[in-house]
Motif scaffolding. Structure first.
Motif, PDB file in Angstrom:
ATOM      1  N   GLU A   1      26.126  67.479  21.006  1.00  0.00           N
ATOM      2  CA  GLU A   1      25.869  67.250  22.430  1.00  0.00           C
ATOM      3  C   GLU A   1      26.296  68.440  23.270  1.00  0.00           C
ATOM      4  OE1 GLU A   1      26.703  63.522  25.446  1.00  0.00           O
ATOM      5  OE2 GLU A   1      28.449  64.439  24.520  1.00  0.00           O
TER       6      GLU A   1
ATOM      7  N   ASP B   1      20.230  70.596  25.510  1.00  0.00           N
ATOM      8  CA  ASP B   1      19.122  69.757  25.978  1.00  0.00           C
ATOM      9  C   ASP B   1      19.114  68.442  25.221  1.00  0.00           C
ATOM     10  OD1 ASP B   1      18.403  71.778  27.634  1.00  0.00           O
ATOM     11  OD2 ASP B   1      16.531  72.274  26.629  1.00  0.00           O
ATOM     12  N   SER B   2      19.227  68.541  23.918  1.00  0.00           N
ATOM     13  CA  SER B   2      19.208  67.349  23.077  1.00  0.00           C
ATOM     14  C   SER B   2      20.368  66.430  23.440  1.00  0.00           C
ATOM     15  CB  SER B   2      19.286  67.783  21.613  1.00  0.00           C
ATOM     16  OG  SER B   2      19.291  66.666  20.780  1.00  0.00           O
ATOM     17  N   GLY B   3      21.504  67.011  23.738  1.00  0.00           N
ATOM     18  CA  GLY B   3      22.665  66.219  24.125  1.00  0.00           C
ATOM     19  C   GLY B   3      22.437  65.450  25.410  1.00  0.00           C
ATOM     20  N   GLN B   4      21.782  66.098  26.365  1.00  0.00           N
ATOM     21  CA  GLN B   4      21.528  65.406  27.624  1.00  0.00           C
ATOM     22  C   GLN B   4      20.466  64.324  27.467  1.00  0.00           C
ATOM     23  OE1 GLN B   4      22.001  67.363  31.657  1.00  0.00           O
ATOM     24  NE2 GLN B   4      21.426  69.127  30.425  1.00  0.00           N
ATOM     25  N   LEU B   5      19.482  64.568  26.632  1.00  0.00           N
ATOM     26  CA  LEU B   5      18.388  63.592  26.479  1.00  0.00           C
ATOM     27  C   LEU B   5      18.813  62.395  25.630  1.00  0.00           C
ATOM     28  CD1 LEU B   5      15.411  66.056  25.910  1.00  0.00           C
ATOM     29  CD2 LEU B   5      15.715  64.551  27.888  1.00  0.00           C
ATOM     30  N   ILE B   6      19.657  62.622  24.648  1.00  0.00           N
ATOM     31  CA  ILE B   6      19.980  61.575  23.666  1.00  0.00           C
ATOM     32  C   ILE B   6      21.417  61.089  23.816  1.00  0.00           C
ATOM     33  CG2 ILE B   6      20.073  61.055  21.183  1.00  0.00           C
ATOM     34  CD1 ILE B   6      17.240  61.635  22.244  1.00  0.00           C
ATOM     35  N   GLY B   7      22.374  61.978  24.004  1.00  0.00           N
ATOM     36  CA  GLY B   7      23.767  61.561  24.193  1.00  0.00           C
ATOM     37  C   GLY B   7      24.537  61.455  22.888  1.00  0.00           C
TER      38      GLY B   7
ATOM     39  N   THR C   1      24.434  57.916  20.621  1.00  0.00           N
ATOM     40  CA  THR C   1      23.304  57.741  19.701  1.00  0.00           C
ATOM     41  C   THR C   1      23.349  58.802  18.597  1.00  0.00           C
ATOM     42  OG1 THR C   1      21.976  56.824  21.508  1.00  0.00           O
ATOM     43  CG2 THR C   1      20.790  57.581  19.548  1.00  0.00           C
TER      44      THR C   1
ATOM     45  N   LEU D   1      23.175  58.373  14.555  1.00  0.00           N
ATOM     46  CA  LEU D   1      22.178  59.069  13.724  1.00  0.00           C
ATOM     47  C   LEU D   1      22.869  59.843  12.597  1.00  0.00           C
ATOM     48  CD1 LEU D   1      19.720  60.358  16.494  1.00  0.00           C
ATOM     49  CD2 LEU D   1      19.126  58.798  14.615  1.00  0.00           C
TER      50      LEU D   1
ATOM     51  N   GLY E   1      27.527  53.907  29.543  1.00  0.00           N
ATOM     52  CA  GLY E   1      26.615  54.427  28.538  1.00  0.00           C
ATOM     53  C   GLY E   1      26.674  53.758  27.183  1.00  0.00           C
TER      54      GLY E   1
ATOM     55  N   LEU F   1      16.565  55.128  15.281  1.00  0.00           N
ATOM     56  CA  LEU F   1      16.852  55.357  13.860  1.00  0.00           C
ATOM     57  C   LEU F   1      15.566  55.382  13.038  1.00  0.00           C
ATOM     58  CD1 LEU F   1      20.048  53.108  13.416  1.00  0.00           C
ATOM     59  CD2 LEU F   1      19.929  55.586  13.046  1.00  0.00           C
TER      60      LEU F   1
ATOM     61  N   ASP G   1      13.442  64.483  20.380  1.00  0.00           N
ATOM     62  CA  ASP G   1      14.279  64.221  21.555  1.00  0.00           C
ATOM     63  C   ASP G   1      13.456  63.625  22.695  1.00  0.00           C
ATOM     64  OD1 ASP G   1      16.554  65.084  20.310  1.00  0.00           O
ATOM     65  OD2 ASP G   1      16.480  67.105  21.135  1.00  0.00           O
TER      66      ASP G   1
ATOM     67  N   HIS H   1      14.306  60.060  23.840  1.00  0.00           N
ATOM     68  CA  HIS H   1      14.742  59.824  25.221  1.00  0.00           C
ATOM     69  C   HIS H   1      13.943  58.697  25.877  1.00  0.00           C
ATOM     70  CE1 HIS H   1      16.349  60.578  29.163  1.00  0.00           C
ATOM     71  NE2 HIS H   1      15.126  60.590  29.628  1.00  0.00           N
TER      72      HIS H   1
ATOM     73  N   LEU I   1      15.341  55.444  24.428  1.00  0.00           N
ATOM     74  CA  LEU I   1      16.696  55.129  24.890  1.00  0.00           C
ATOM     75  C   LEU I   1      16.731  54.707  26.351  1.00  0.00           C
ATOM     76  CD1 LEU I   1      18.744  58.034  23.231  1.00  0.00           C
ATOM     77  CD2 LEU I   1      18.760  55.631  22.568  1.00  0.00           C
TER      78      LEU I   1
ATOM     79  N   TYR J   1      21.566  51.240  32.936  1.00  0.00           N
ATOM     80  CA  TYR J   1      22.645  51.023  31.975  1.00  0.00           C
ATOM     81  C   TYR J   1      22.860  49.532  31.748  1.00  0.00           C
ATOM     82  CZ  TYR J   1      23.954  55.928  32.779  1.00  0.00           C
ATOM     83  OH  TYR J   1      23.962  57.281  32.862  1.00  0.00           O
TER      84      TYR J   1
ATOM     85  N   SER K   1      20.297  50.345  28.317  1.00  0.00           N
ATOM     86  CA  SER K   1      19.829  51.705  28.062  1.00  0.00           C
ATOM     87  C   SER K   1      21.005  52.666  28.173  1.00  0.00           C
ATOM     88  CB  SER K   1      18.740  52.112  29.082  1.00  0.00           C
ATOM     89  OG  SER K   1      17.460  51.890  28.562  1.00  0.00           O
ATOM     90  N   PRO K   2      21.306  53.422  27.080  1.00  0.00           N
ATOM     91  CA  PRO K   2      22.437  54.351  27.172  1.00  0.00           C
ATOM     92  C   PRO K   2      22.091  55.628  27.945  1.00  0.00           C
ATOM     93  CG  PRO K   2      21.481  54.434  24.987  1.00  0.00           C
ATOM     94  CD  PRO K   2      20.744  53.356  25.727  1.00  0.00           C
ATOM     95  N   LYS K   3      20.851  55.821  28.270  1.00  0.00           N
ATOM     96  CA  LYS K   3      20.423  56.988  29.056  1.00  0.00           C
ATOM     97  C   LYS K   3      19.454  56.524  30.136  1.00  0.00           C
ATOM     98  CE  LYS K   3      22.503  60.569  27.385  1.00  0.00           C
ATOM     99  NZ  LYS K   3      23.279  61.489  28.243  1.00  0.00           N
TER     100      LYS K   3
ATOM    101  N   TRP L   1      16.355  72.261  33.227  1.00  0.00           N
ATOM    102  CA  TRP L   1      16.764  71.080  33.981  1.00  0.00           C
ATOM    103  C   TRP L   1      16.754  71.382  35.477  1.00  0.00           C
ATOM    104  CZ3 TRP L   1      17.854  66.477  31.486  1.00  0.00           C
ATOM    105  CH2 TRP L   1      17.948  66.565  30.100  1.00  0.00           C
TER     106      TRP L   1
ATOM    107  N   TYR M   1      14.483  66.712  33.263  1.00  0.00           N
ATOM    108  CA  TYR M   1      14.140  67.678  32.217  1.00  0.00           C
ATOM    109  C   TYR M   1      12.758  68.229  32.502  1.00  0.00           C
ATOM    110  CZ  TYR M   1      13.782  69.466  27.409  1.00  0.00           C
ATOM    111  OH  TYR M   1      13.660  70.253  26.302  1.00  0.00           O
TER     112      TYR M   1
END
Lengths: 320, 320, 320, 320, 320, 320
Positions: free
Chosen positions: B202, B213-219, B222, B226, B264, C226, C248, C252, C255, C261, C265-267, D303, D315
């Motif tokens: 993240e 970017d991936s961290g912001q979109l997915i967190g 999650t 994974l 979250g 997943l 992603d 996204h 998610l 929230y 939804s975690p995002k 972003w 994004y």
């Protein structure tokens, strides 16, 4: 011979024992006679009771609630067990083995209290030690402290629950304080010891658990602060002065230990010590609540029923 | 000779050192010439920089952000110190002593990681042990795990913070698990070990701390789940099967460890183990945050400034 | 001869048919005999059942829940119809016409699925197309996708509901995407196709609708992500690489598709595509829920009963 | 020769053009003289202006806000461009090319309005058709409807925005109504047409966008309902009666179209039609807001900045 | 001879009187005959009724709800009283003494209305006076205003309640306005007089209290504003113009008088007058609600039951 | 000769007067010299001050904050007025006319306090009268009560504000209590008198308004309850017993008077008296806040700026 517990009564049994009578009402039958409907209870649960040949006088004399000795018989009515009561005599609460009626910690109260005293004895700050000792020296209060439940329903809701909760919080604090050397251990330990002391005035637990009028109007948080200040004034009367800064630091821990305004704390934690007491309190309360809900669930479902205050069901299946 | 830290620069000093350049902009002066305004930073803070005789070419070549070696002089402008830059040369990030630029745990990372391994080695459940060992055997991941910050700003926001946070949570769990014998210790320990592992994907922390970017979109929540499933599949590829129930128990701890939807977590805690990890996580984070805010406050006021996420000021004065 | 539906049984009828038995309990009568109380159900509702001359053995053999063939008779008891059961035999679920027991979409599943395939076939991005095709090629999954309900109670809570909901969302997206040319249609279509795929693992719907343990612990949102990653790894195993950026972007959308929230939804949506999928999902769910609540209300009041999740009654009267 | 836009002014240019003056203030210089500080604006932005040799009389005559023709010169002051104003003359708003000062839809207003009329012409219910036609026949109102912005800042905040938003909602409704045959299309179309009509009285947009006093005190939701009833009374005056049920159905759509109390709707949606209008309104508003925020972001970051009302960054990177 | 009130019926009495019939249903007995179950009600409560020898025709003719004259007998069934009905005849609502069926203010309506008129007569602003007089001159409306309840359940939920609430608010305003000389008294008094006028269209109270369809769809807040504008248009028709600023000031008081979006106000108070009306409204409503809940509680407990909208029990014990 | 108020200083004036110095800082100039930047304040506002030829010794001796006599000159710097200070001498706070520095009620404090005493003298209940008299007899406390501000910023934030707020609440209560005969007037009047008494310990207001440490940690609500109990104990020491029920009734009013947990009340109102005090408190606070915001707004806009705590702008234009 021991008490016949409500939870053990089957259909068709003869009953001759003491129970707590709750919410009795006098009603006319369809034939115009009077009968009394009531709940008969002990710590294992409650059952409907019916006395068919009743009178206004019997009804008026009934404690509401209180203890009665009944003679009667259990029977199934509309698929539920009930007790048909033939005879009633009032029982003095002092003569009742109260532990048959009120749930009680399964731990050894004397041991717990000894361990509480042992842990708070590690407090080094003289004023805090003096304050805590003044509480410990109040025998009447300590007796209540050792018997008071920890709450009405959510966690530690049994005789001795307040002590058990305080004891376990002190143990948890002792275990993790070494990990946080910047946190003032004396404040945490004294704060935990006193934080719920006001519950001894908030709750009644002689025959059943309920709130006192004063408890509902004022609440245990404010009551704990009032008790803290009263002890300080007693000490002042003896010529021992407790600094305002000490009283404020402990008072703040008490006031903020519910952690959110929504939960009745008029102040949010503003010191590391207040945060720590708040988290340990919540952790110990939730562990008690969650493990007991999981154990208490009957049936073999993997899940308990919906737990409204937790907004979830609880998963009961263990790994392995 | 060591790095001249931003926090140590006074007025009128000659500067000849490497700094992180951030947010450079090219602007015209009132005379029509071009100059570059930028921030020059290291781990102790940042300062305005001005290069007056600039060109589009210099500007284009600047890393945004990245490291530059500058020559210049500090001066006071409108009551603030700034650096007038005469010369700039780009510096390869690989040649920089990165610890001058990124805040870092003051603890011994090797010792901490050794202790983490020692604690998770107490896990008895074979499948959980296998899973944890699979993570430990992933050297690339473990290297990141030992250097990744614990967050962007709230707590443990420094190199090694993720490790320090995980280590301290494992220590706290080891200390209090004996008080709660119904709680499955193996799940708690494995859950803590893995709960924030996704932060390694993240966050970026090579030159400064930021989100991928991936961290912001997915967190990271999650992402941790994974990673858990990926490890299980790698093991499956080796013929070692991890039960779905094990993956779900750990997965649930990860998903619910923020404790509230608002923070979250897509699931609320529904097992005693999930509650415990959630509380220990929050306690350790808050202790880190609160004690550092109290220590970091300059001046001699009894209170820190207003802490928006805590909705309070913090009281800094200790008893005694 | 067809199944005698619960909703069609009147008083005094002879019953000789298969029903789903739910929550059977063994109880003593007031005479000390044992009887079984149970619910007997099919897709039209449920009714109390009583087997008066029961035994522990019969009780133990009952599926809980499951299908039984009963012989008995309907009667009115305390103003409600119940079935007095004389004989019970266990029925294998495989031999049951399951559509008598589970509510089912009134639409043609094959047609719907064909149309879903037709719409996602318009995806132009190669990687997204490959990903979607990998899902479509998974026959076991697609079978579940075509039969899984869309939820437990709020909307599309019937066999085929997940397909119907996905199908209608794809149709709505196709209809409005031309109005928003900046929105990347491929992401919207692929995102819709996959967004609720995890429900196939979250829900059981063989005899009645319920959550799997795994579904309750993890939730369909995380499960869908997943599954997305698992498909990508299967493709990687075949040498077909899906970019992290693609995973992603779809991840996204999945998610964030509950939009808040509070709804799990975690995002929160952070792309135009995520916003669009979120709105179409909510619109289609609410239209299904609202129109069915309005139609399903019995009686001729202009209003349905209070709908707690909508915080209102619904108005049923049409204009003209 | 065209207008010199604020966004195109460089340092050292001679300025001789009309601008919108905003928030002028009269201040003393350190030498005791008076000067006027002001903002000079057009649709591309605003810049500081300074008139050094000012007088109370000049200040008093300035429109606040309004249009002025200035002569002066741009210069850099403290790294920002400002305009030193030598001469000011007041300009009548009627003589100004207003489109230089107010952002405006890039779509063809006549085409949009024609399409709006074409879509509402599909309404079959006679009373709804009569009502809509009464609005369409009000030339003054329709002129405002075609020029009014859709809002102050969130979405469609430009001249013609109300029309563009209504037009796009009508197109979206036309596209998805066939998917929901139980929904009364006439109510949806008429409801969309009228739902924000009150914005023509809530907003001023002659020189800049702002709220009317009446708009702030009453709001466009209530104003739209008042306009609906006023049209019905005008029709009643002509002998054409609109049923109360029709007015209530449309009134309810208007009142509930913000979907939540918190967003100023005094009623929550209670009909399928109200839900649909609410979702289409929110979808179209968000698509406009999100895509414009993404496009409008300068720089090449993936972003946008933090969007407070959306609680996220957006994004910007597209796939492929 | 007066009406036999439901609250006074004992077991075994002969009944020959008029009651309100509610929610009648036709059901088969276990012998296949038909019977009607219904509620029989007046202002003192309701009781189950059973007509055993019923027919579809009798059922169809029953008002639902409405008044019927019944002959029958009270009996105890399963510990509750019910009425066995032998004969039913429909009664015209016009011939019923409606005050036996609907709770009614215990105050003198004529006196209250006279005092209302006396207080609003102190309004000095001519336009406000004209507006208020136009309302007072509307005899049909004033008749409703004097009989309409103040609400469905929370406060003043009885015939005459709207008048009593408005009257008491006007008295309170008159009492405290002198303490706040900056507040425009005319606006406060006129605002109070009109603020809930829409309840006359929101509620039905001929046989029982319920919402009109229009009331549920639109609400009394918007209806009050519509009535205000309608009166202004009637005046305009007579050549008397009311300024928009006056209508906006009163309209704003009406729209904001619930004080929070959550309680259905589309605007928050933005004038001193709106704040004052909002507080007086809430104070008077709560005083009515709280004192009636305290008085209405049966039994001798110091506390009422839990009051969900107040989130507390109420304490009933007085000092002294 | 009177004090030269900050709000009256123009450019180019000679200054020779006493001001409150706030937040002084010592800084180096670009030439390496030291200067002091500070705020100079009185009750009309504050201005930047600069002492250019400063020394560490001067800086160390400055009160932070406190009173200083300065000699210097006002000048315009970057469009703002500032004072260039040539000479500083420390002034003893006791010798300062404090009303020049702290905003103060424009009402006659003696008259207000006399009226407060007159109103509480109407209390009939002996114990309440005794309690209130004990407060009134505490001269030190009453002196503070008459000078303490009513708050830090929201309402009555000036010397004498606590008295003015209490006085006006008592007047409002006296005015409306006759309308609510069921409400116990004695409790309301005594409750109002004591409800904010703890502010005398929560706030400091000798040189500027701020919170005491104790005030921030404990809060005025809890402090008021502590003072109530302390007075009761003093009385008990004199042999005058106050019933617990009296203390609980007043204590409950104090604890619940903020009306919501979110505003720091640990208990919600549970008596009619507590509700009344809560509403009168809020009404009087809002009237003070709103009318002062409206009056205090400079400029001739019809609206004030955005008021965050009220979530609105305020409308300033009066009718007529």
């Amino acid at each position: 011979m021991g008490h016949k517990f409500i939870g053990e009564i089957g259909p068709g049994e003869t009953i001759d024992d003491i129970y707590l009578v709750k919410e009795p009402v006098l009603r006319p039958t369809s034939r115009g006679d009077l009968y009394i409907a009531m709940f008969l209870a002990d710590k294992t649960g409650q059952m409907n009771g019916r006395m068919w040949q009743a009178s206004e006088q019997i009804y008026r004399e009934l404690p509401k609630p209180g203890f009665i000795h009944i003679q009667g018989r259990s029977e199934v009515y509309q698929n539920n067990l009930q007790i048909v009561v033939n005879n009633i005599s009032i029982v003095d609460a002092g003569k009742v083995k109260i532990e048959d009626f009120l749930a009680r910690t399964d731990k050894d109260v004397d041991k717990l209290f000894a361990e509480v005293k042992r842990i708070v004895a590690t407090i080094k700050n003289k004023q805090l030690k003096t304050l805590v000792d003044e509480f410990l020296a109040d025998e009447g209060l300590m007796k209540k402290f050792c018997s008071c439940p920890g709450g009405m329903s959510m966690h530690h809701d049994y005789i001795g629950g307040l002590l058990e909760h305080t004891w376990n919080m002190l143990r948890a604090a002792s275990a993790i304080l070494p990990l946080y050397p910047d946190v003032q251990a004396d404040l945490v330990l004294a704060g935990i010891f006193i934080h719920d002391m006001g519950k001894t005035e908030e709750l009644i637990y002689d025959t059943a658990f309920s709130y006192t009028d004063s408890g509902q109007l004022i609440g245990h948080i404010t009551k704990s602060v009032l008790m803290l200040h009263k002890k300080a004034e007693v000490l002042a009367g003896k010529g021992v002065q407790i600094d305002g800064a000490i009283l404020d630091a402990i008072g703040h821990i008490i006031l903020s230990h519910h952690g959110e305004y929504e939960f009745g704390s008029p102040k949010l934690p503003a010191t590391a010590e207040a945060f720590m007491v708040c988290y340990i309190d919540d952790l110990d309360a939730k562990m008690n609540q969650v493990t007991r809900l999981i154990e208490g669930e009957t049936g073999d479902s993997n899940w308990t029923g919906w737990q409204k205050p937790l907004e979830t069901k609880l998963y009961r299946k263990r790994i392995e």
